[in-house]
Design a protein around this motif. Structure first.
Motif, mmCIF file in Angstrom:
data_model
loop_
_atom_site.group_PDB
_atom_site.id
_atom_site.type_symbol
_atom_site.label_atom_id
_atom_site.label_comp_id
_atom_site.label_asym_id
_atom_site.label_seq_id
_atom_site.Cartn_x
_atom_site.Cartn_y
_atom_site.Cartn_z
ATOM 1 N N LEU A 286 48.686 32.909 37.229
ATOM 2 C CA LEU A 286 47.888 33.401 38.345
ATOM 3 C C LEU A 286 47.372 32.247 39.198
ATOM 4 N N THR A 287 46.957 31.160 38.564
ATOM 5 C CA THR A 287 46.451 30.030 39.348
ATOM 6 C C THR A 287 47.548 29.452 40.241
ATOM 7 N N GLY A 288 48.795 29.458 39.749
ATOM 8 C CA GLY A 288 49.891 28.987 40.582
ATOM 9 C C GLY A 288 50.132 29.901 41.769
ATOM 10 N N LEU A 289 50.041 31.215 41.561
ATOM 11 C CA LEU A 289 50.186 32.158 42.663
ATOM 12 C C LEU A 289 49.095 31.948 43.709
ATOM 13 N N LEU A 290 47.866 31.767 43.231
ATOM 14 C CA LEU A 290 46.752 31.577 44.161
ATOM 15 C C LEU A 290 46.884 30.257 44.917
ATOM 16 N N ARG A 291 47.413 29.237 44.241
ATOM 17 C CA ARG A 291 47.587 27.939 44.903
ATOM 18 C C ARG A 291 48.570 28.043 46.063
ATOM 19 N N GLU A 292 49.545 28.936 45.948
ATOM 20 C CA GLU A 292 50.487 29.154 47.040
ATOM 21 C C GLU A 292 49.909 30.089 48.108
ATOM 22 N N TRP A 293 49.139 31.080 47.675
ATOM 23 C CA TRP A 293 48.638 32.117 48.585
ATOM 24 C C TRP A 293 47.446 31.653 49.417
ATOM 25 N N LEU A 294 46.544 30.927 48.818
ATOM 26 C CA LEU A 294 45.308 30.546 49.513
ATOM 27 C C LEU A 294 45.543 29.804 50.831
ATOM 28 N N PRO A 295 46.396 28.775 50.870
ATOM 29 C CA PRO A 295 46.557 28.033 52.133
ATOM 30 C C PRO A 295 47.120 28.875 53.279
ATOM 31 N N ARG A 296 47.694 30.025 52.996
ATOM 32 C CA ARG A 296 48.242 30.869 54.051
ATOM 33 C C ARG A 296 47.199 31.798 54.669
ATOM 34 N N GLN A 297 45.987 31.798 54.100
ATOM 35 C CA GLN A 297 44.957 32.697 54.605
ATOM 36 C C GLN A 297 44.222 32.065 55.780
ATOM 37 N N ARG A 298 43.893 32.889 56.757
ATOM 38 C CA ARG A 298 43.220 32.405 57.970
ATOM 39 C C ARG A 298 41.907 31.715 57.635
ATOM 40 N N TRP A 299 41.211 32.178 56.605
ATOM 41 C CA TRP A 299 39.879 31.657 56.281
ATOM 42 C C TRP A 299 39.916 30.444 55.351
ATOM 43 N N PHE A 300 41.104 30.006 54.958
ATOM 44 C CA PHE A 300 41.201 28.832 54.083
ATOM 45 C C PHE A 300 40.948 27.577 54.888
ATOM 46 N N ALA A 301 40.013 26.748 54.436
ATOM 47 C CA ALA A 301 39.564 25.610 55.244
ATOM 48 C C ALA A 301 40.417 24.364 55.073
ATOM 49 N N GLY A 302 41.180 24.262 54.000
ATOM 50 C CA GLY A 302 41.882 23.015 53.711
ATOM 51 C C GLY A 302 43.351 23.025 54.039
#
Length: 452
Positions: free
Chosen positions: A20-36
């Motif tokens: 799950l952490t690997g999935l989130l690591r790929e998914w998070l940067p694609r979100q508009r609200w992700f700051a990094g």
């Protein structure tokens, strides 16, 4: 309904999360609200996890961008994000872009996870939880008992570009779910509540909210009345431009409304004293240096921009520092009927919460709105610089009529704060919307070369 057995304990460490952490690591940067977005996620730490509803996990995760954990396993400096994850036995095509992926191992092996804020069932349960004060693990739900929220309101997730996620319930209430979480009380809860106590009608008051006590105390979301018939200032300005209409009457009224909010803020929170311009100039110069390092296009203008900040040390100190909006622009104001309302007191999410909750010159808010008029005027060709100039003049005149002092007579202050705002815009656009970069760069050239 009983809780399903396959969900994890509330304190489950990262190693129990499997892929799950690997999935989130790929998914998070694609979100508009992700700051990094400009920094790869090298690791993901689970800071807190609660089974909020059956088949729904509330999580706080720490996105690491290359740091090394401190002794004892403490996550390195980075960003903390709030997630509500739905868990399904089998995937569904209806999940669409809410889909995160299928977990391959760990306690959730074989299950499909998705962003639960896209799930009407979950968001209906979330509203019911807000209607009744109480706790779920480290999560605390509170409400204003004098403003009861009706049951059964239909939720819809707003599909707009923003740094958080917002849900509208029955066109009566709007819930802002903060995505990037920092320790402390979020200004979007603190300030509207204080202004309501002052009798200021320009800001919708919070009716319910939820927070966490672990791994630190922080605000997670705020429910407020939704102004269903309102239009935001950005849309109104663009409509006026498209129709070839003047916007000065609206800009004047908006200036008066801004001054009213500032006066109420000065009454609700302690006011500082003038004379901090030297420290302010140093902070602005430091931000300019960092931005120029990240955006090479800024570098030729650095000497001229520094002169704007240096002038702060000799100019009129201006009004006392006070609590302000912190990120004021046309998208943060709504017009309903003949009235302007101010929303979103969170401030600039990229800045530390302590800074956003501290006192600043009200000129900072004024400069933000002036820059917004310039943004609007450059949305279509031919650009309309005279339209923006007239709006800026009208806005300042309206502010002066209510506040008792005229921002146009604080030229050194206004130039410095507008320059600082333009530098922030350059960095933001370079990271998130490169096609928009010419808009703030045009202001950078104007402020550095002509200084007006």
């Amino acid at each position: 309904m009983t809780k399903t057995a396959f969900l994890l304990p509330r304190s489950a460490p990262a190693e129990h999360m499997g892929s799950l952490t690997g999935l989130l690591r790929e998914w998070l940067p694609r979100q508009r609200w992700f700051a990094g977005k400009d920094r790869p996620v090298t690791d993901l730490w689970v800071l807190s996890m609660t089974e909020l509803f059956p088949r729904c996990l509330h999580m706080l995760v720490h996105a690491d961008h290359g740091g090394v954990p401190a002794p004892g396993g403490t996550p390195p400096a980075g960003d903390c994000y709030q997630l509500l994850l739905g868990v399904r036995e089998t995937p569904s095509p209806r999940l669409g872009r809410a889909l995160i992926g299928q977990v391959q191992d760990g306690r959730l092996a074989g299950r499909t996870v998705y962003d639960a804020l896209h799930d009407p069932r979950t968001t209906q349960l979330l509203l019911e939880r807000l209607r009744r004060p109480g706790t779920s693990g480290p999560l605390r739900f509170e409400c204003d008992a004098s403003q009861p929220v009706p049951a059964g309101l239909v939720p819809r997730l707003l599909d707009t570009e923003q740094s958080n996620s917002s849900l509208v319930y029955g066109d009566e209430y709007i819930l802002k779910v903060f995505r990037r979480i920092q320790p402390g009380v979020n200004p979007d809860l603190e300030v509207p509540g204080a202004l309501a106590a002052q009798g200021c009608h320009r800001v919708p008051a919070p009716v319910a909210w939820f927070c966490t006590t672990h791994p630190f105390q922080a605000t997670l979301g705020v429910l407020q009345p939704y102004l269903r018939d309102a239009s935001d200032g950005w849309a109104l300005a663009l409509d006026a431009l498209a129709a070839g209409d003047d916007f000065t009457v609206q800009a004047y009224a908006l200036g008066r409304a801004t001054a009213e909010v500032h006066l109420a803020l000065a009454s609700a929170f302690p006011v500082g004293v003038p004379g901090e311009n030297g420290r302010t100039a140093a902070a602005m110069t430091e931000r300019l240096t960092a931005a120029a390092h990240c955006v090479p296009a800024l570098q030729p203008f650095v000497p001229g921009l520094r002169s704007a900040f240096a002038a702060l040390t000799t100019c009129d100190p201006g009004p006392p520092a006070q609590r302000i909006h912190g990120d004021l622009h046309l998208g943060q104001v709504l017009r309903a009927g003949r009235e302007w309302f101010v929303i979103d007191f969170e401030g600039e999410p990229s800045r530390p919460l302590s800074e956003r909750r501290s006192a600043h010159s009200p000129v900072r808010d004024i400069a933000g709105m002036l820059r917004s008029f310039d943004y609007a005027a450059r949305q279509r060709r031919p650009w309309r610089p005279q339209w923006a100039r007239r709006c800026r003049e009208a806005y300042c005149a309206g502010y002066a009529a209510r506040a008792g002092w005229d921002p146009r007579k604080k030229h050194g202050l206004l130039r410095a704060y507008e320059t600082d705002r333009a530098v922030y815009e350059v960095l933001y656009e370079a990271r998130h919307r490169p096609d928009w970069l010419p808009v703030p760069m045009a202001a950078i050239e104007r402020l550095a070369v002509r200084g007006d």
